[in-house]
Design an enzyme around this catalytic site. Sequence first.
Site, PDB file in Angstrom:
ATOM      1  N   HIS A 261      12.215  -5.920   4.078  1.00 36.82           N
ATOM      2  CA  HIS A 261      11.543  -6.131   5.371  1.00 36.82           C
ATOM      3  C   HIS A 261      12.562  -6.121   6.503  1.00 36.82           C
ATOM      4  CE1 HIS A 261       7.535  -6.827   3.936  1.00 36.82           C
ATOM      5  NE2 HIS A 261       7.841  -7.881   3.225  1.00 36.82           N
TER       6      HIS A 261
ATOM      7  N   SER B 135      -2.467 -11.943   9.380  1.00 35.40           N
ATOM      8  CA  SER B 135      -2.219 -11.769   7.949  1.00 35.40           C
ATOM      9  C   SER B 135      -1.005 -12.609   7.508  1.00 35.40           C
ATOM     10  CB  SER B 135      -1.989 -10.275   7.662  1.00 35.40           C
ATOM     11  OG  SER B 135      -1.738 -10.063   6.310  1.00 35.40           O
TER      12      SER B 135
ATOM     13  N   SER C 245      -7.407   2.840  -2.894  1.00 31.78           N
ATOM     14  CA  SER C 245      -8.446   2.206  -2.071  1.00 31.78           C
ATOM     15  C   SER C 245      -8.249   0.695  -2.097  1.00 31.78           C
ATOM     16  CB  SER C 245      -9.841   2.553  -2.605  1.00 31.78           C
ATOM     17  OG  SER C 245     -10.049   1.856  -3.825  1.00 31.78           O
TER      18      SER C 245
ATOM     19  N   ARG D 179      -6.466  -9.893   1.521  1.00 27.10           N
ATOM     20  CA  ARG D 179      -7.563 -10.677   2.076  1.00 27.10           C
ATOM     21  C   ARG D 179      -8.716  -9.785   2.527  1.00 27.10           C
ATOM     22  NH1 ARG D 179      -8.391 -14.167   6.245  1.00 27.10           N
ATOM     23  NH2 ARG D 179      -7.539 -12.549   7.584  1.00 27.10           N
TER      24      ARG D 179
ATOM     25  N   TRP E 215       0.831  -1.209   0.000  1.00 24.43           N
ATOM     26  CA  TRP E 215       0.000   0.000   0.000  1.00 24.43           C
ATOM     27  C   TRP E 215       0.872   1.268   0.000  1.00 24.43           C
ATOM     28  CZ3 TRP E 215      -4.055   0.933   4.497  1.00 24.43           C
ATOM     29  CH2 TRP E 215      -5.040   1.806   4.037  1.00 24.43           C
TER      30      TRP E 215
ATOM     31  N   PHE F  60      -3.512 -12.608  -1.665  1.00 25.92           N
ATOM     32  CA  PHE F  60      -2.528 -11.699  -1.071  1.00 25.92           C
ATOM     33  C   PHE F  60      -3.244 -10.581  -0.306  1.00 25.92           C
ATOM     34  CE2 PHE F  60       0.212  -8.016  -0.969  1.00 25.92           C
ATOM     35  CZ  PHE F  60       1.444  -8.551  -0.615  1.00 25.92           C
TER      36      PHE F  60
HETATM   37  S1  PPS Z   1       4.045  -8.076   2.308  1.00 24.69           S
HETATM   38  O1  PPS Z   1       3.949  -9.389   1.622  1.00 24.69           O
HETATM   39  O2  PPS Z   1       4.691  -8.221   3.617  1.00 24.69           O
HETATM   40  O3  PPS Z   1       4.680  -7.070   1.480  1.00 24.69           O
HETATM   41  O4  PPS Z   1       2.525  -7.667   2.560  1.00 24.69           O
HETATM   42  P1  PPS Z   1       1.997  -6.188   2.889  1.00 24.69           P
HETATM   43  O5  PPS Z   1       1.756  -5.480   1.628  1.00 24.69           O
HETATM   44  O6  PPS Z   1       2.880  -5.554   3.902  1.00 24.69           O
HETATM   45  O7  PPS Z   1       0.647  -6.481   3.628  1.00 24.69           O
HETATM   46  C1  PPS Z   1      -0.455  -7.084   3.016  1.00 24.69           C
HETATM   47  C2  PPS Z   1      -1.656  -6.632   3.804  1.00 24.69           C
HETATM   48  O8  PPS Z   1      -1.959  -5.266   3.458  1.00 24.69           O
HETATM   49  C3  PPS Z   1      -3.304  -5.204   2.993  1.00 24.69           C
HETATM   50  N1  PPS Z   1      -3.455  -4.130   1.993  1.00 24.69           N
HETATM   51  C4  PPS Z   1      -4.343  -3.139   2.108  1.00 24.69           C
HETATM   52  N2  PPS Z   1      -5.214  -2.854   3.094  1.00 24.69           N
HETATM   53  C5  PPS Z   1      -6.019  -1.767   2.896  1.00 24.69           C
HETATM   54  N3  PPS Z   1      -5.995  -0.985   1.791  1.00 24.69           N
HETATM   55  C6  PPS Z   1      -5.129  -1.243   0.782  1.00 24.69           C
HETATM   56  N4  PPS Z   1      -5.107  -0.473  -0.296  1.00 24.69           N
HETATM   57  C7  PPS Z   1      -4.250  -2.365   0.927  1.00 24.69           C
HETATM   58  N5  PPS Z   1      -3.284  -2.902   0.150  1.00 24.69           N
HETATM   59  C8  PPS Z   1      -2.827  -3.988   0.816  1.00 24.69           C
HETATM   60  C9  PPS Z   1      -3.542  -6.591   2.427  1.00 24.69           C
HETATM   61  O9  PPS Z   1      -4.904  -6.838   2.241  1.00 24.69           O
HETATM   62  C10 PPS Z   1      -2.891  -7.456   3.507  1.00 24.69           C
HETATM   63  O10 PPS Z   1      -3.649  -7.474   4.722  1.00 24.69           O
HETATM   64  P2  PPS Z   1      -4.745  -8.581   5.081  1.00 24.69           P
HETATM   65  O11 PPS Z   1      -5.156  -8.231   6.484  1.00 24.69           O
HETATM   66  O12 PPS Z   1      -4.053  -9.892   5.004  1.00 24.69           O
HETATM   67  O13 PPS Z   1      -5.854  -8.419   4.107  1.00 24.69           O
END
Ligand code: PPS
Length: 329
Positions: free
Chosen positions: A136, A166, A255, A288, A78, A286
């Site tokens: 990371h 997650s 979003s 969720r 994000w 990825f």
């Molecule tokens: S990684 O693999 O570590 O790089 O993953 P990362 O991107 O850090 O985290 C993935 C989680 O971020 C959620 N996500 C978002 N949430 C809200 N809005 C937006 N735009 C968004 N983009 C990514 C994604 O759904 C994962 O969280 P969970 O709780 O598993 O859904």
Amino acid sequence: MIHIKQSESVSEAPARRQKAEMVKVSTNGDFIPLKWNWAETWFTVQKLFGENIKDIYDFEVKQDDVFITTFPKSGTTWIQEATWLLLNNLDYDEAKKVHLWQRSVYMDISLLYDTFFHNSIDAARQLKSPRCIKTHLPAHLLPRQIWQKKVKLIYCARNPKDVVLSYSHFLRSKGAYEGSMQDFIDDFLSDETTYTPYWPHVHTMWLMRSEPNVFFTTFEEMKRDLRGVAMRLNTFLGQPDLTEAQMEKLLDHLSFKNMKENEQVNPTNLIKRNSTRSNTQADFEFMRRGIVGAYKDELSADNQQRINDWTERYLKEFNITLADIFGDL
Ligand code: PPS
């Protein structure tokens, strides 16, 4: 002086569940502005990573690089998409053509999986400037020149109960962790899963949140006030102010719904396609739920309590609370 330390392997069962030999690594944390016992702050990584950490620690950093570091599952993708767009004059044409993984390389990934298809450190090296590089790694395992040259470093944290949830879903459904959610929580809390321990990772960067080259935010802050975070990030990146129309378009692009549907950002299908060796499940996602507080209906009361107690044990030594970092959850 570079001083990379390696200690004993992690326990056998967590290593087996992660399908890799795991080691603990640290460095002396030279050049980091925060005084901390870096040398004894051990992080768990794959043995392959431990053997090659020098390649990251010695990575040649350019003055206009932007690094994004997070504990896994904290909102990396994000903030990465937001950063890449702001840094590249809102170039949606390019963002729609080229996957985020290519625009903003995850530099440590080929040190985690010996089957990974390319050398991600080389790929990060070859990005066109200004390079936007994802990792990371905790503060003292980052390329040390980040601290020497004081280049821009963006950190996004997320509350530990949602992170555990997650992370567990991600690794287990991707086939990279063979164990139950309970096994994963146990291994996470005993600092035996990749990139743990969680708290020193988050806490040390929170302590450095006012350093001029550091931008600190949280997943929770992005959910509460994405506009505010985007404005602050834009200023941090030294970019011209956004017009209202530019801001509206960016917020819409970022979003959850639009990012989940965006094949150039959401790697779900990419991971599934490349999954011949890794047993990724058909229902792997990825992205969720993308909410704050999924733990409330997905983690048992007992596990929530365990994570709360573990958090409190860590934070009370420093006289801070979870709300100081994340606000009300
Ligand atoms: S990684 O693999 O570590 O790089 O993953 P990362 O991107 O850090 O985290 C993935 C989680 O971020 C959620 N996500 C978002 N949430 C809200 N809005 C937006 N735009 C968004 N983009 C990514 C994604 O759904 C994962 O969280 P969970 O709780 O598993 O859904």
